[in-house]
Motif scaffolding. Structure first.
Motif, PDB file in Angstrom:
ATOM      1  N   LEU A  49     -10.565 -79.176 -14.659  1.00  0.00           N
ATOM      2  CA  LEU A  49     -11.589 -79.592 -13.684  1.00  0.00           C
ATOM      3  C   LEU A  49     -12.568 -80.569 -14.333  1.00  0.00           C
ATOM      4  N   GLN A  50     -12.920 -80.301 -15.578  1.00  0.00           N
ATOM      5  CA  GLN A  50     -13.826 -81.232 -16.279  1.00  0.00           C
ATOM      6  C   GLN A  50     -13.168 -82.599 -16.420  1.00  0.00           C
ATOM      7  N   ALA A  51     -11.882 -82.591 -16.719  1.00  0.00           N
ATOM      8  CA  ALA A  51     -11.173 -83.871 -16.850  1.00  0.00           C
ATOM      9  C   ALA A  51     -11.155 -84.606 -15.510  1.00  0.00           C
ATOM     10  N   ASP A  52     -11.202 -83.858 -14.408  1.00  0.00           N
ATOM     11  CA  ASP A  52     -11.241 -84.475 -13.071  1.00  0.00           C
ATOM     12  C   ASP A  52     -12.647 -84.934 -12.685  1.00  0.00           C
ATOM     13  N   GLY A  53     -13.614 -84.682 -13.543  1.00  0.00           N
ATOM     14  CA  GLY A  53     -14.956 -85.193 -13.270  1.00  0.00           C
ATOM     15  C   GLY A  53     -15.958 -84.136 -12.823  1.00  0.00           C
ATOM     16  N   TYR A  54     -15.546 -82.876 -12.730  1.00  0.00           N
ATOM     17  CA  TYR A  54     -16.496 -81.818 -12.345  1.00  0.00           C
ATOM     18  C   TYR A  54     -17.399 -81.523 -13.541  1.00  0.00           C
ATOM     19  N   ALA A  55     -18.709 -81.482 -13.302  1.00  0.00           N
ATOM     20  CA  ALA A  55     -19.633 -81.153 -14.395  1.00  0.00           C
ATOM     21  C   ALA A  55     -19.767 -79.633 -14.444  1.00  0.00           C
ATOM     22  N   ILE A  56     -19.193 -79.024 -15.487  1.00  0.00           N
ATOM     23  CA  ILE A  56     -19.236 -77.561 -15.624  1.00  0.00           C
ATOM     24  C   ILE A  56     -19.873 -77.230 -16.969  1.00  0.00           C
ATOM     25  N   GLU A  57     -20.933 -76.463 -16.919  1.00  0.00           N
ATOM     26  CA  GLU A  57     -21.619 -76.069 -18.136  1.00  0.00           C
ATOM     27  C   GLU A  57     -20.944 -74.824 -18.695  1.00  0.00           C
ATOM     28  N   LYS A  58     -20.816 -74.805 -20.024  1.00  0.00           N
ATOM     29  CA  LYS A  58     -20.177 -73.635 -20.642  1.00  0.00           C
ATOM     30  C   LYS A  58     -21.165 -73.026 -21.633  1.00  0.00           C
ATOM     31  N   SER A  59     -21.423 -71.747 -21.453  1.00  0.00           N
ATOM     32  CA  SER A  59     -22.313 -71.070 -22.392  1.00  0.00           C
ATOM     33  C   SER A  59     -21.499 -69.978 -23.080  1.00  0.00           C
ATOM     34  N   PRO A  60     -21.553 -69.908 -24.415  1.00  0.00           N
ATOM     35  CA  PRO A  60     -20.676 -68.972 -25.139  1.00  0.00           C
ATOM     36  C   PRO A  60     -20.798 -67.529 -24.634  1.00  0.00           C
ATOM     37  N   ARG A  61     -22.009 -67.111 -24.300  1.00  0.00           N
ATOM     38  CA  ARG A  61     -22.132 -65.709 -23.904  1.00  0.00           C
ATOM     39  C   ARG A  61     -22.108 -65.496 -22.395  1.00  0.00           C
ATOM     40  N   ARG A  62     -22.606 -66.492 -21.643  1.00  0.00           N
ATOM     41  CA  ARG A  62     -22.763 -66.249 -20.198  1.00  0.00           C
ATOM     42  C   ARG A  62     -21.587 -66.725 -19.356  1.00  0.00           C
ATOM     43  N   GLY A  63     -20.833 -67.687 -19.864  1.00  0.00           N
ATOM     44  CA  GLY A  63     -19.658 -68.143 -19.115  1.00  0.00           C
ATOM     45  C   GLY A  63     -19.811 -69.564 -18.605  1.00  0.00           C
TER      46      GLY A  63
ATOM     47  N   ASP B 258     -22.130 -80.086 -10.989  1.00  0.00           N
ATOM     48  CA  ASP B 258     -21.990 -81.200 -10.045  1.00  0.00           C
ATOM     49  C   ASP B 258     -20.517 -81.462  -9.714  1.00  0.00           C
ATOM     50  N   ILE B 259     -20.331 -81.960  -8.493  1.00  0.00           N
ATOM     51  CA  ILE B 259     -18.992 -82.302  -8.009  1.00  0.00           C
ATOM     52  C   ILE B 259     -18.873 -83.827  -8.071  1.00  0.00           C
ATOM     53  N   PRO B 260     -17.783 -84.383  -8.566  1.00  0.00           N
ATOM     54  CA  PRO B 260     -17.700 -85.851  -8.614  1.00  0.00           C
ATOM     55  C   PRO B 260     -17.586 -86.435  -7.216  1.00  0.00           C
ATOM     56  N   ASP B 261     -18.066 -87.659  -7.031  1.00  0.00           N
ATOM     57  CA  ASP B 261     -17.911 -88.286  -5.703  1.00  0.00           C
ATOM     58  C   ASP B 261     -16.546 -88.961  -5.631  1.00  0.00           C
ATOM     59  N   LEU B 262     -15.528 -88.144  -5.762  1.00  0.00           N
ATOM     60  CA  LEU B 262     -14.160 -88.642  -5.648  1.00  0.00           C
ATOM     61  C   LEU B 262     -13.543 -87.934  -4.454  1.00  0.00           C
ATOM     62  N   LEU B 263     -12.572 -88.596  -3.855  1.00  0.00           N
ATOM     63  CA  LEU B 263     -12.068 -88.079  -2.579  1.00  0.00           C
ATOM     64  C   LEU B 263     -10.873 -87.151  -2.797  1.00  0.00           C
ATOM     65  N   TYR B 264     -11.095 -86.116  -3.579  1.00  0.00           N
ATOM     66  CA  TYR B 264     -10.019 -85.181  -3.905  1.00  0.00           C
ATOM     67  C   TYR B 264      -9.609 -84.367  -2.679  1.00  0.00           C
ATOM     68  N   PRO B 265      -8.289 -84.170  -2.517  1.00  0.00           N
ATOM     69  CA  PRO B 265      -7.817 -83.374  -1.381  1.00  0.00           C
ATOM     70  C   PRO B 265      -8.491 -82.023  -1.254  1.00  0.00           C
ATOM     71  N   MET B 266      -8.695 -81.319  -2.371  1.00  0.00           N
ATOM     72  CA  MET B 266      -9.256 -79.968  -2.211  1.00  0.00           C
ATOM     73  C   MET B 266     -10.704 -80.018  -1.737  1.00  0.00           C
ATOM     74  N   GLU B 267     -11.411 -81.107  -2.055  1.00  0.00           N
ATOM     75  CA  GLU B 267     -12.786 -81.240  -1.554  1.00  0.00           C
ATOM     76  C   GLU B 267     -12.775 -81.615  -0.069  1.00  0.00           C
ATOM     77  N   LEU B 268     -11.887 -82.542   0.289  1.00  0.00           N
ATOM     78  CA  LEU B 268     -11.785 -82.953   1.696  1.00  0.00           C
ATOM     79  C   LEU B 268     -11.376 -81.758   2.556  1.00  0.00           C
TER      80      LEU B 268
END
Ligand code: BT5
Length: 329
Positions: free
Chosen positions: A40-54, A59-69
């Motif tokens: 998902l990160q490679a697709d442009g989704y901004a996902i924060e990763k915290s070692p303890r919390r997960g 943010d969602i990229p402004d790309l016209l991905y089928p799953m978003e549409l």
């Protein structure tokens, strides 16, 4: 897997979700979750990763991905099921790709979307500028049971669909349809439609309706020669717009209008077209393969032809041509 991980992240945007919890809910390993997050990160989704919390979706990229549409679309034919939505970062032309898919048996309602077209097509071999991520460039496959003579109406249907989407997003925008395939804002072109078809003499095989809508181009994004001719929504309203909701809205409107046409025919559609057009009542010059025609655009026929009244009082039906609007009547 990616889609399910994304769904979980979306439904928990305010907080972190642990990899363990996600793995448990999806009945997969934590490594599988991590791999999906990386994809998902490679697709442009901004996902924060915290070692303890997960993980947390930022943010969602402004790309016209089928799953978003598909998450927003409530259509019956166009782009439903989600497998009918095909997204590419770059294509030569969405119409060309969709025609190949149609030849290979793609079902009605198949949609091809590209972030960028390297050889976007206009009518009569002209080109359509389609810079990456700046507009919405897509094609839709329809297979109505009509005779090839009736197909021009589908270009009008597509124009009405774009107008509905524009009106929903920007109610005060002064946009209007110029027959047959343009949407103009203050006299400049913001959207073009290219309908291509395969047919026998009296039987239509399929229609490919290509729509290009200029959304976030700045003046410098247009190729030379289009100054004063082309515009984008950004240039007209001064606001950078999210393409995703606009794309959903156009697909939804196409589906709604296609459904309405199948139950009630072209009549109501033509009325809506008339209410949104800027061609009727105007003096026009039409360039036709066999020369020019000047007169007043007085009506649209049931088949989508433009009816022109010439100086000598005669009516001419124009089925295809390039219209230049001159003075208002
Ligand atoms: C059209 O042709 O207006 C049809 C455009 C259709 C584009 C879509 S994008 C998705 C699908 N895949 C494709 O390959 N095509 C469709 P026409 O009426 O012939 O107008 C073409 C003329 O518009 C060009 O000759 C330029 O003058 C002008 N033009 C080119 N790019 C433009 C742009 N981005 N915005 C406004 N005008 C443009």
């Amino acid at each position: 897997m990616r889609r399910r991980v994304l769904q979980l992240l979306k439904s928990n945007r305010q907080d972190f979700l642990s990899g363990e919890k996600m793995a448990g809910e999806l009945a997969v390993s934590r490594t599988a979750v991590w791999k999906a997050v990386q994809a998902l990160q490679a697709d442009g989704y901004a996902i924060e990763k915290s070692p303890r919390r997960g993980y947390r979706l930022l943010d969602i990229p402004d790309l016209l991905y089928p799953m978003e549409l598909a998450a927003e679309l409530q259509s019956t034919v166009v782009g439903n099921p989600v497998s009918k939505l095909n997204h590419y970062l770059t294509l030569s032309s969405t119409n060309e790709t969709l025609k190949e898919m149609a030849e290979a048996g793609a079902p009605e309602g198949t949609v091809v979307i590209a972030e960028e077209q390297t050889r976007g097509k206009g009518r009569l071999g002209r080109s359509w500028s389609s810079p990456r991520g700046r507009g919405i460039w897509f094609s839709t496959l329809l297979k109505p049971s009509v005779s090839p003579r009736e197909t021009p109406v589908f270009t009008l249907l597509a124009a009405v669909a774009v107008m509905r989407a524009l009106h929903a997003a920007l109610p005060r925008l002064a946009a209007g349809i110029k027959w047959p395939n343009d949407i103009l804002i203050q006299g400049r072109k913001a959207c073009g439609i290219l309908t291509e078809l395969k047919a026998e003499a009296d039987r239509l095989h399929y229609l490919v309706i290509g729509i290009g809508l200029n959304v976030n181009q700045e003046a410098a994004d247009f190729p030379p020669g289009l100054e004063g001719v082309a515009t984008s929504l950004y240039l007209e309203c001064g606001e950078v717009l999210k393409r995703l909701p606009l794309a959903v809205s156009m697909l939804q409107s196409l589906d709604d209008l296609y459904g309405a046409y199948r139950t009630a025919g072209f009549g109501p559609l033509l009325e809506e077209w008339k209410a949104k057009n800027i061609t009727l009542g105007r003096r026009v010059n039409v360039s036709l393969p066999a020369g020019h025609l000047a007169g007043t655009a007085v009506e649209i026929s049931a088949e989508g032809a433009l009816i022109i009244q010439t100086e000598d009082g005669k009516s001419r039906h124009v089925h295809a041509g390039e219209v230049t609007l001159t003075a208002k009547e």
